[in-house]
Structures are given as structure tokens and as C-alpha cells.
Design a protein around this motif. Structure first.
Motif, PDB file in Angstrom:
ATOM      1  N   ALA A 100       0.904  -1.245  -0.154  1.00 31.31           N
ATOM      2  CA  ALA A 100       0.041  -0.010   0.077  1.00 31.31           C
ATOM      3  C   ALA A 100       0.838   1.246  -0.050  1.00 31.31           C
ATOM      4  O   ALA A 100       0.544   2.064  -0.829  1.00 31.31           O
ATOM      5  N   PRO A 101       1.723   1.355   0.984  1.00 26.94           N
ATOM      6  CA  PRO A 101       2.551   2.784   0.881  1.00 26.94           C
ATOM      7  C   PRO A 101       3.396   2.869  -0.476  1.00 26.94           C
ATOM      8  O   PRO A 101       3.715   3.836  -0.911  1.00 26.94           O
ATOM      9  N   LEU A 102       4.003   1.699  -0.830  1.00 26.13           N
ATOM     10  CA  LEU A 102       5.126   1.630  -1.643  1.00 26.13           C
ATOM     11  C   LEU A 102       4.265   1.968  -3.142  1.00 26.13           C
ATOM     12  O   LEU A 102       4.635   2.971  -4.002  1.00 26.13           O
ATOM     13  N   SER A 103       3.081   1.680  -3.134  1.00 20.85           N
ATOM     14  CA  SER A 103       2.242   1.728  -4.395  1.00 20.85           C
ATOM     15  C   SER A 103       1.571   3.424  -4.441  1.00 20.85           C
ATOM     16  O   SER A 103       1.415   3.950  -5.280  1.00 20.85           O
ATOM     17  N   ALA A 104       1.512   3.748  -3.328  1.00 25.55           N
ATOM     18  CA  ALA A 104       1.099   5.072  -3.140  1.00 25.55           C
ATOM     19  C   ALA A 104       2.159   6.080  -3.552  1.00 25.55           C
ATOM     20  O   ALA A 104       1.697   7.334  -3.718  1.00 25.55           O
ATOM     21  N   CYS A 105       3.182   5.695  -3.422  1.00 27.79           N
ATOM     22  CA  CYS A 105       4.196   6.758  -4.003  1.00 27.79           C
ATOM     23  C   CYS A 105       4.039   7.064  -5.531  1.00 27.79           C
ATOM     24  O   CYS A 105       4.643   7.905  -5.858  1.00 27.79           O
ATOM     25  N   VAL A 106       3.552   6.326  -6.156  1.00 25.16           N
ATOM     26  CA  VAL A 106       3.364   6.454  -7.517  1.00 25.16           C
ATOM     27  C   VAL A 106       2.674   8.073  -7.683  1.00 25.16           C
ATOM     28  O   VAL A 106       2.972   8.831  -8.746  1.00 25.16           O
ATOM     29  N   SER A 107       1.714   8.261  -6.817  1.00 28.56           N
ATOM     30  CA  SER A 107       0.827   9.288  -7.009  1.00 28.56           C
ATOM     31  C   SER A 107       1.148  10.429  -6.386  1.00 28.56           C
ATOM     32  O   SER A 107       0.197  11.226  -5.351  1.00 28.56           O
ATOM     33  N   GLY A 108       2.361  10.655  -5.802  1.00 27.27           N
ATOM     34  CA  GLY A 108       2.932  12.009  -5.135  1.00 27.27           C
ATOM     35  C   GLY A 108       3.856  11.620  -3.734  1.00 27.27           C
ATOM     36  O   GLY A 108       4.614  12.094  -3.722  1.00 27.27           O
ATOM     37  N   GLY A 109       3.413  10.443  -3.101  1.00 24.93           N
ATOM     38  CA  GLY A 109       4.259   9.960  -2.272  1.00 24.93           C
ATOM     39  C   GLY A 109       3.988  10.678  -0.605  1.00 24.93           C
ATOM     40  O   GLY A 109       3.482  11.531  -0.585  1.00 24.93           O
ATOM     41  N   PRO A 110       4.718  10.386   0.379  1.00 26.77           N
ATOM     42  CA  PRO A 110       4.682  10.875   1.437  1.00 26.77           C
ATOM     43  C   PRO A 110       5.397  11.871   1.747  1.00 26.77           C
ATOM     44  O   PRO A 110       6.434  12.325   0.835  1.00 26.77           O
ATOM     45  N   ALA A 111       5.609  12.708   2.827  1.00 28.96           N
ATOM     46  CA  ALA A 111       6.339  13.621   3.081  1.00 28.96           C
ATOM     47  C   ALA A 111       7.852  13.065   3.077  1.00 28.96           C
ATOM     48  O   ALA A 111       8.129  11.805   3.545  1.00 28.96           O
ATOM     49  N   GLY A 112       8.830  13.864   2.690  1.00 27.16           N
ATOM     50  CA  GLY A 112      10.322  13.555   2.938  1.00 27.16           C
ATOM     51  C   GLY A 112      10.648  13.196   1.593  1.00 27.16           C
ATOM     52  O   GLY A 112      11.984  12.365   1.581  1.00 27.16           O
ATOM     53  N   CYS A 113      10.016  13.374   0.515  1.00 28.25           N
ATOM     54  CA  CYS A 113      10.308  12.853  -0.842  1.00 28.25           C
ATOM     55  C   CYS A 113      11.650  13.614  -1.247  1.00 28.25           C
ATOM     56  O   CYS A 113      11.969  13.142  -2.372  1.00 28.25           O
ATOM     57  N   GLU A 114      11.825  14.805  -0.879  1.00 26.86           N
ATOM     58  CA  GLU A 114      13.090  15.560  -1.203  1.00 26.86           C
ATOM     59  C   GLU A 114      14.338  14.852  -0.921  1.00 26.86           C
ATOM     60  O   GLU A 114      15.345  15.048  -1.579  1.00 26.86           O
ATOM     61  N   SER A 115      14.399  13.803  -0.147  1.00 29.34           N
ATOM     62  CA  SER A 115      15.473  12.989   0.249  1.00 29.34           C
ATOM     63  C   SER A 115      15.778  11.920  -0.888  1.00 29.34           C
ATOM     64  O   SER A 115      14.905  11.198  -1.590  1.00 29.34           O
ATOM     65  N   GLU A 116      16.887  11.829  -1.239  1.00 31.99           N
ATOM     66  CA  GLU A 116      17.258  10.830  -2.320  1.00 31.99           C
ATOM     67  C   GLU A 116      17.501   9.383  -1.845  1.00 31.99           C
ATOM     68  O   GLU A 116      17.090   8.528  -2.812  1.00 31.99           O
ATOM     69  N   ALA A 117      17.667   9.224  -0.605  1.00 31.73           N
ATOM     70  CA  ALA A 117      17.702   7.869   0.063  1.00 31.73           C
ATOM     71  C   ALA A 117      17.027   7.820   1.306  1.00 31.73           C
ATOM     72  O   ALA A 117      16.702   8.885   1.952  1.00 31.73           O
ATOM     73  N   VAL A 118      16.532   6.722   1.777  1.00 35.02           N
ATOM     74  CA  VAL A 118      15.851   6.674   2.996  1.00 35.02           C
ATOM     75  C   VAL A 118      16.227   5.180   3.511  1.00 35.02           C
ATOM     76  O   VAL A 118      16.345   4.281   3.099  1.00 35.02           O
ATOM     77  N   THR A 119      16.310   4.942   4.846  1.00 31.81           N
ATOM     78  CA  THR A 119      16.679   3.895   5.728  1.00 31.81           C
ATOM     79  C   THR A 119      15.495   3.723   6.605  1.00 31.81           C
ATOM     80  O   THR A 119      15.005   4.374   7.178  1.00 31.81           O
ATOM     81  N   ILE A 120      14.982   2.244   6.445  1.00 26.18           N
ATOM     82  CA  ILE A 120      13.668   1.968   7.139  1.00 26.18           C
ATOM     83  C   ILE A 120      14.008   0.532   7.807  1.00 26.18           C
ATOM     84  O   ILE A 120      14.650  -0.447   7.346  1.00 26.18           O
ATOM     85  N   GLU A 121      13.852   0.625   9.242  1.00 27.55           N
ATOM     86  CA  GLU A 121      13.891  -0.450   9.877  1.00 27.55           C
ATOM     87  C   GLU A 121      12.561  -1.197  10.179  1.00 27.55           C
ATOM     88  O   GLU A 121      11.493  -0.276  10.795  1.00 27.55           O
ATOM     89  N   LEU A 122      12.416  -2.335   9.999  1.00 28.75           N
ATOM     90  CA  LEU A 122      11.311  -2.998  10.267  1.00 28.75           C
ATOM     91  C   LEU A 122      11.599  -4.138  11.390  1.00 28.75           C
ATOM     92  O   LEU A 122      12.332  -4.698  11.331  1.00 28.75           O
ATOM     93  N   GLU A 123      10.437  -4.241  12.315  1.00 28.60           N
ATOM     94  CA  GLU A 123      10.625  -5.183  13.301  1.00 28.60           C
ATOM     95  C   GLU A 123       9.514  -6.121  13.251  1.00 28.60           C
ATOM     96  O   GLU A 123       8.253  -5.764  13.029  1.00 28.60           O
ATOM     97  N   LEU A 124       9.994  -7.614  13.230  1.00 28.77           N
ATOM     98  CA  LEU A 124       8.799  -8.527  13.128  1.00 28.77           C
ATOM     99  C   LEU A 124       8.985  -9.370  14.277  1.00 28.77           C
ATOM    100  O   LEU A 124       9.756  -9.775  14.787  1.00 28.77           O
ATOM    101  N   ARG A 125       7.747  -9.567  14.819  1.00 30.62           N
ATOM    102  CA  ARG A 125       7.472 -10.076  16.331  1.00 30.62           C
ATOM    103  C   ARG A 125       6.216 -11.126  16.251  1.00 30.62           C
ATOM    104  O   ARG A 125       5.079 -10.854  15.881  1.00 30.62           O
ATOM    105  N   ASP A 126       6.546 -12.530  16.437  1.00 30.74           N
ATOM    106  CA  ASP A 126       5.519 -13.386  16.156  1.00 30.74           C
ATOM    107  C   ASP A 126       4.919 -13.040  15.009  1.00 30.74           C
ATOM    108  O   ASP A 126       3.607 -13.587  14.716  1.00 30.74           O
ATOM    109  N   GLY A 127       5.690 -13.173  14.036  1.00 29.51           N
ATOM    110  CA  GLY A 127       5.173 -13.136  12.467  1.00 29.51           C
ATOM    111  C   GLY A 127       4.476 -11.713  12.028  1.00 29.51           C
ATOM    112  O   GLY A 127       3.685 -11.509  10.927  1.00 29.51           O
TER     113      GLY A 127
END
Length: 96
Positions: free
Chosen positions: A16-43
């Protein structure tokens, strides 16, 4: 281990968020690179929903409490499914 459920959730959460980027995207789009940390607990994703913008260089770091396979729907060509182990960071890089 509920990897199937966790993978479906991850795919939905990331799609959902990655496909939403096609139509404008979230705040912070001026940055050329982004690091995202994801945590999975119990799946389940316990991190905030990730958001990136089209053409951003993305560094994705996944930490989980159990092993499994990580897959991002719609990015098969850029990010093939990857195996991860418990408590070991899985680092993936791609252009959104």
C-alpha cells in the motif's frame, strides 16, 4: 511459527505505501535515500508502516524474532525474496 500470516501482512503493509508513492508519495520525498527499519515479532509487523517515494534509494533493515522468508509484493524484480534468521538483521537495498 506463523510465517505465512506474517508474510501476507508484510506484503500488504509494504504494498500500500509503496504503491501510493506513484501518485505523489509521503512527506520526505526530497531525500534521495531513506533507511527503514522493520521489526517482526511473532510473524507480525510491529514497526510503523513504511513509506517511500518513487525513485528513492531504499535501505530496508528487517529484524525478526524467528526465521522466515521476506518478500515485497510488486518489487520481485528489484528485491527477490530473502531468507532471514532470528535476531540477525536482513538488509535489502532497492530503488522504489
Amino acid at each position: 511459527m506463523r510465517t505465512g500470516t506474517g508474510l501476507a501482512l508484510i506484503a500488504l503493509v509494504l504494498l500500500a505505501p509503496l504503491s501510493a508513492c506513484v501518485s505523489g508519495g509521503p512527506a520526505g520525498c526530497e531525500s534521495e535515500a531513506v533507511t527503514i527499519e522493520l521489526e517482526l515479532r511473532d510473524g507480525e509487523l510491529v514497526s510503523e508502516d513504511p513509506s517511500v517515494c518513487r525513485d528513492q534509494q531504499v535501505a530496508l533493515i528487517v529484524i525478526a524474532d524467528a526465521g522466515g522468508t521476506f518478500h515485497i509484493h510488486g518489487y520481485d524484480h528489484a528485491v527477490p525474496a530473502a531468507e532471514y534468521t532470528a535476531d540477525e538483521p536482513l538488509e535489502l537495498e532497492f530503488v522504489a
